[in-house]
Scaffold this motif. Structure first.
Motif, PDB file in Angstrom:
ATOM      1  N   LEU A 294       7.581 -25.708 -20.470  1.00 10.78           N
ATOM      2  CA  LEU A 294       7.826 -26.400 -19.211  1.00 10.78           C
ATOM      3  C   LEU A 294       8.700 -27.636 -19.447  1.00 10.78           C
ATOM      4  O   LEU A 294       9.638 -27.901 -18.676  1.00 10.78           O
ATOM      5  CB  LEU A 294       6.492 -26.809 -18.578  1.00 10.78           C
ATOM      6  CG  LEU A 294       6.567 -27.604 -17.281  1.00 10.78           C
ATOM      7  CD1 LEU A 294       7.244 -26.791 -16.183  1.00 10.78           C
ATOM      8  CD2 LEU A 294       5.167 -28.035 -16.833  1.00 10.78           C
ATOM      9  N   SER A 298      12.494 -29.007 -17.665  1.00 10.07           N
ATOM     10  CA  SER A 298      11.979 -30.048 -16.766  1.00 10.07           C
ATOM     11  C   SER A 298      12.852 -30.236 -15.528  1.00 10.07           C
ATOM     12  O   SER A 298      12.334 -30.485 -14.434  1.00 10.07           O
ATOM     13  CB  SER A 298      11.821 -31.369 -17.514  1.00 10.07           C
ATOM     14  OG  SER A 298      13.051 -31.773 -18.093  1.00 10.07           O
ATOM     15  N   PHE A 301      12.107 -27.390 -12.998  1.00 12.89           N
ATOM     16  CA  PHE A 301      10.820 -27.456 -12.316  1.00 12.89           C
ATOM     17  C   PHE A 301      10.625 -28.757 -11.549  1.00 12.89           C
ATOM     18  O   PHE A 301       9.767 -28.825 -10.658  1.00 12.89           O
ATOM     19  CB  PHE A 301       9.689 -27.191 -13.316  1.00 12.89           C
ATOM     20  CG  PHE A 301       9.596 -25.724 -13.666  1.00 12.89           C
ATOM     21  CD1 PHE A 301       8.997 -24.837 -12.794  1.00 12.89           C
ATOM     22  CD2 PHE A 301      10.171 -25.239 -14.827  1.00 12.89           C
ATOM     23  CE1 PHE A 301       8.933 -23.475 -13.082  1.00 12.89           C
ATOM     24  CE2 PHE A 301      10.112 -23.884 -15.131  1.00 12.89           C
ATOM     25  CZ  PHE A 301       9.494 -22.996 -14.258  1.00 12.89           C
ATOM     26  N   TYR A 302      11.416 -29.760 -11.844  1.00 11.37           N
ATOM     27  CA  TYR A 302      11.468 -30.940 -10.968  1.00 11.37           C
ATOM     28  C   TYR A 302      12.041 -30.529  -9.610  1.00 11.37           C
ATOM     29  O   TYR A 302      11.500 -30.901  -8.553  1.00 11.37           O
ATOM     30  CB  TYR A 302      12.334 -32.015 -11.622  1.00 11.37           C
ATOM     31  CG  TYR A 302      12.657 -33.197 -10.738  1.00 11.37           C
ATOM     32  CD1 TYR A 302      11.679 -34.112 -10.371  1.00 11.37           C
ATOM     33  CD2 TYR A 302      13.962 -33.405 -10.283  1.00 11.37           C
ATOM     34  CE1 TYR A 302      11.988 -35.208  -9.573  1.00 11.37           C
ATOM     35  CE2 TYR A 302      14.273 -34.493  -9.491  1.00 11.37           C
ATOM     36  CZ  TYR A 302      13.291 -35.388  -9.140  1.00 11.37           C
ATOM     37  OH  TYR A 302      13.600 -36.469  -8.342  1.00 11.37           O
ATOM     38  N   PHE A 304      12.034 -27.462  -8.485  1.00 12.43           N
ATOM     39  CA  PHE A 304      11.072 -26.504  -7.944  1.00 12.43           C
ATOM     40  C   PHE A 304       9.986 -27.230  -7.139  1.00 12.43           C
ATOM     41  O   PHE A 304       9.586 -26.781  -6.057  1.00 12.43           O
ATOM     42  CB  PHE A 304      10.448 -25.701  -9.087  1.00 12.43           C
ATOM     43  CG  PHE A 304       9.271 -24.851  -8.687  1.00 12.43           C
ATOM     44  CD1 PHE A 304       9.453 -23.699  -7.933  1.00 12.43           C
ATOM     45  CD2 PHE A 304       7.982 -25.191  -9.079  1.00 12.43           C
ATOM     46  CE1 PHE A 304       8.361 -22.909  -7.567  1.00 12.43           C
ATOM     47  CE2 PHE A 304       6.899 -24.413  -8.723  1.00 12.43           C
ATOM     48  CZ  PHE A 304       7.086 -23.265  -7.957  1.00 12.43           C
ATOM     49  N   GLN A 305       9.517 -28.357  -7.650  1.00 15.58           N
ATOM     50  CA  GLN A 305       8.519 -29.134  -6.916  1.00 15.58           C
ATOM     51  C   GLN A 305       9.036 -29.520  -5.532  1.00 15.58           C
ATOM     52  O   GLN A 305       8.307 -29.423  -4.535  1.00 15.58           O
ATOM     53  CB  GLN A 305       8.167 -30.402  -7.695  1.00 15.58           C
ATOM     54  CG  GLN A 305       7.337 -30.187  -8.929  1.00 15.58           C
ATOM     55  CD  GLN A 305       6.929 -31.502  -9.589  1.00 15.58           C
ATOM     56  OE1 GLN A 305       7.139 -32.582  -9.026  1.00 15.58           O
ATOM     57  NE2 GLN A 305       6.345 -31.428 -10.773  1.00 15.58           N
ATOM     58  N   ILE A 336       0.833 -26.909  -8.171  1.00 18.39           N
ATOM     59  CA  ILE A 336       2.271 -26.716  -8.430  1.00 18.39           C
ATOM     60  C   ILE A 336       2.551 -26.816  -9.919  1.00 18.39           C
ATOM     61  O   ILE A 336       3.311 -26.020 -10.483  1.00 18.39           O
ATOM     62  CB  ILE A 336       3.095 -27.764  -7.653  1.00 18.39           C
ATOM     63  CG1 ILE A 336       2.987 -27.520  -6.150  1.00 18.39           C
ATOM     64  CG2 ILE A 336       4.563 -27.733  -8.086  1.00 18.39           C
ATOM     65  CD1 ILE A 336       3.616 -28.619  -5.314  1.00 18.39           C
ATOM     66  N   TRP A 337       1.935 -27.792 -10.570  1.00 19.36           N
ATOM     67  CA  TRP A 337       2.133 -27.975 -12.011  1.00 19.36           C
ATOM     68  C   TRP A 337       1.606 -26.767 -12.785  1.00 19.36           C
ATOM     69  O   TRP A 337       2.271 -26.283 -13.713  1.00 19.36           O
ATOM     70  CB  TRP A 337       1.425 -29.247 -12.454  1.00 19.36           C
ATOM     71  CG  TRP A 337       1.626 -29.598 -13.900  1.00 19.36           C
ATOM     72  CD1 TRP A 337       2.798 -29.936 -14.513  1.00 19.36           C
ATOM     73  CD2 TRP A 337       0.609 -29.674 -14.906  1.00 19.36           C
ATOM     74  NE1 TRP A 337       2.572 -30.221 -15.843  1.00 19.36           N
ATOM     75  CE2 TRP A 337       1.242 -30.072 -16.109  1.00 19.36           C
ATOM     76  CE3 TRP A 337      -0.765 -29.462 -14.906  1.00 19.36           C
ATOM     77  CZ2 TRP A 337       0.536 -30.247 -17.300  1.00 19.36           C
ATOM     78  CZ3 TRP A 337      -1.470 -29.645 -16.088  1.00 19.36           C
ATOM     79  CH2 TRP A 337      -0.812 -30.024 -17.271  1.00 19.36           C
ATOM     80  N   SER A 340       3.923 -23.973 -12.390  1.00 19.35           N
ATOM     81  CA  SER A 340       5.127 -24.255 -13.162  1.00 19.35           C
ATOM     82  C   SER A 340       4.930 -23.904 -14.635  1.00 19.35           C
ATOM     83  O   SER A 340       5.834 -23.362 -15.282  1.00 19.35           O
ATOM     84  CB  SER A 340       5.504 -25.734 -13.030  1.00 19.35           C
ATOM     85  OG  SER A 340       5.820 -26.068 -11.700  1.00 19.35           O
ATOM     86  N   ALA A 344       7.124 -21.188 -16.532  1.00 24.34           N
ATOM     87  CA  ALA A 344       7.890 -21.601 -17.706  1.00 24.34           C
ATOM     88  C   ALA A 344       7.535 -20.756 -18.919  1.00 24.34           C
ATOM     89  O   ALA A 344       8.418 -20.375 -19.703  1.00 24.34           O
ATOM     90  CB  ALA A 344       7.638 -23.084 -17.998  1.00 24.34           C
TER      91      ALA A 344
END
Length: 371
Positions: A294, A298, A301-302, A304-305, A336-337, A340, A344
């Motif tokens: 992940l 980063s 997925f930042y 993606f949030q 969400i995390w 993720s 990932a």
């Protein structure tokens, strides 16, 4: 011996970036809801969020951004690259970060920091090769202005001048959302540069010493930073956290907010140091591997949030912002995390890099032989 990931990367920076995304999600998700409800759970969640994540996740993010810049500069120098080519590379990267941040801040949510990074690179690229003393003194001098920039809107909010959260002022339709983003984005991007400077420069300094790349060699420093930084943050942020959670109003609310922000810089860097210590003790188990995967993705997925926040909370999408409290928003952030991490890890096993990372690298290096 330096702990490495399966891709040959140092473990600690990737673990720190993976954990950082949890802190960012916890800091951002509650911003889109109406606030803490009357229940004890909401009050506790609001207090813990403001004590541990709000205005502390961002300094960690910025420190790790500076660390990545320092790593890039060291790799470039190790390959025989000169300063002129490095400066061109940094500024080209900065321009494309601005483009990505523009799309993020206008189309998705008004919490962008990617364009701020890009603008900072364009303006302050020479500091990447500055002497250590220049980095440290500039970071120290920029700390107070940075804290004022961040604290100002919060102080105004508690004075009743602006909404405390976007939940009460989110655009009702997509057109208004885009127009609002276009109006606010330039101001936020330029002003945000001031906030970035202290953590970024300290990150560059730390990367030169490979503090997170070789955490086993720097355990004494990492312990001191962790203990002192988190101690300062917990004490300095307590009054502000109680204020923002609606539990207690201190005699000087503005001072409490300013202290909350100022000591958040210490806490954010201390969290990165703590992950460095953890990296010296963990084995390469499934969770460690997935969290590092992940961290390697980063930026993807930042973004993606933000997509999830847009879908869940805005009036022209699912419009959950007015129905949820702090505890539920925090639960969504953790969910969400967790998703993720799973995505990932799936990408790692399938051999896929993060699409945002791939795009940025291709745009940055397409006119360079250093790909």
């Amino acid at each position: 011996m330096t702990v490495m990931t399966s891709t040959g990367r140092s473990l600690a920076p990737d673990l720190a970036r993976g954990f950082m995304l949890l802190a960012i999600a916890l800091a951002h998700a509650p911003v889109f809801v109406s606030g803490a409800g009357p229940g004890v759970l909401d009050g506790v969640a609001a207090f813990l969020d403001h004590l541990l994540a709000h205005n502390q996740a961002r300094p960690m993010f910025v420190f790790l951004f500076g660390y990545a810049l320092g790593q890039l500069a060291c790799r470039h120098q190790a390959k025989g690259g000169d300063w002129i080519s490095l400066r061109k590379l940094l500024r080209r990267r900065g321009r494309w970060l601005i483009v990505i941040g523009f799309v993020h801040g206008v189309l998705l949510v008004p919490l962008d920091i990617v364009a701020v990074y890009g603008f900072t690179l364009l303006v302050l690229a020479p500091l990447v090769r500055a002497r250590d003393s220049v980095l440290c003194w500039t970071a120290a001098l920029a700390l107070a202005p940075a804290a004022l920039v961040v604290s100002g809107p919060i102080i105004l909010a508690y004075a009743g001048a602006v909404p405390i959260t976007p939940a009460g002022s989110m655009p009702a339709d997509l057109g208004s959302h885009l127009l609002s983003g276009l109006q606010l984005w330039p101001f936020k991007t330029v002003l945000g540069t001031i906030d970035v400077v202290p953590g970024m420069l300290l990150g560059i300094w730390a990367a030169r010493r490979r503090i997170l790349d070789e955490p086993e060699r720097h355990q004494t420093l990492l312990r001191r930073v962790t203990v002192i930084g988190l101690g300062v943050a917990l004490i300095g942020r307590l009054a502000g956290a109680l204020l923002m959670a609606g539990v207690w109003t201190p005699p000087a609310p503005s001072a409490a907010v300013l202290a909350h922000t100022l000591t958040g810089y210490a806490g954010g860097i201390a969290l990165a140091a703590l992950i460095g210590l953890v990296a010296t003790r963990v084995e390469g188990g499934p969770f460690t591997t997935a969290l590092a995967a992940l961290g390697q993705r980063s930026l993807t997925f930042y973004l993606f949030q933000s997509v999830v926040f847009l879908v869940l909370f805005y009036p022209f999408t699912l419009d959950l912002g007015g129905e949820l409290g702090f505890a539920e928003a925090s639960g969504i952030a953790v969910a969400i995390w967790a998703v993720s991490i799973l995505l990932a890890e799936w990408m790692r096993r399938a051999g896929y890099r993060g699409p945002a990372e791939v795009l940025l690298r291709r745009l940055t290096y397409r006119h360079s032989s250093g790909a």
